[in-house]
Design a protein around this motif. Structure first.
Motif, PDB file in Angstrom:
ATOM      1  N   LYS A 170       0.827  -1.205   0.000  1.00  6.80           N
ATOM      2  CA  LYS A 170       0.000   0.000   0.000  1.00  6.80           C
ATOM      3  C   LYS A 170       0.862   1.257   0.000  1.00  6.80           C
ATOM      4  N   LYS A 171       0.229   2.406  -0.191  1.00  2.49           N
ATOM      5  CA  LYS A 171       0.919   3.704  -0.196  1.00  2.49           C
ATOM      6  C   LYS A 171       1.739   3.932   1.061  1.00  2.49           C
ATOM      7  N   GLU A 224      -6.228   2.785  -3.450  1.00  2.00           N
ATOM      8  CA  GLU A 224      -4.870   2.260  -3.598  1.00  2.00           C
ATOM      9  C   GLU A 224      -4.578   1.948  -5.066  1.00  2.00           C
ATOM     10  N   SER A 243      -1.068   1.173  -6.601  1.00  2.00           N
ATOM     11  CA  SER A 243      -0.325  -0.013  -6.186  1.00  2.00           C
ATOM     12  C   SER A 243      -0.077  -0.934  -7.379  1.00  2.00           C
TER      13      SER A 243
END
Length: 86
Positions: free
Chosen positions: A12-13, A47, A50
């Motif tokens: 994830k970020k 997200e 990603s």
């Protein structure tokens, strides 16, 4: 209905790991279609940037779908089982 389960781990970020399974009809063999299902799910979780490739997403097994899964597949083409970090 039998579904293929695709075990997926995405960074994830924030650097944490998101683990989820993508379930799709077992006759779908096109990997890009499976990845597109995962990307749609990631977008719903904010997200979308990603990475989702064969490194993050692998075929796991075939199983019999529940009614909930069948309904989702009829509506969206896939079903997601959230495991961790979702």
């Amino acid at each position: 209905m039998k579904v293929a389960v695709w075990d997926t781990y995405v960074t994830k970020k924030d650097g944490s790991i998101m683990h989820f399974d993508i379930l799709a009809p077992d006759e779908i063999s096109d990997l890009e279609t499976i990845y597109d299902f995962g990307k749609k799910y990631l977008k719903s979780k904010n997200e979308e940037d990603s990475t989702l490739t064969s490194k993050e997403c692998n075929f796991c097994h075939i199983e019999k779908a529940t009614e909930e899964i069948v309904t989702s597949i009829e509506q969206k083409g896939y079903f997601i089982i959230e495991m961790e970090g979702c």
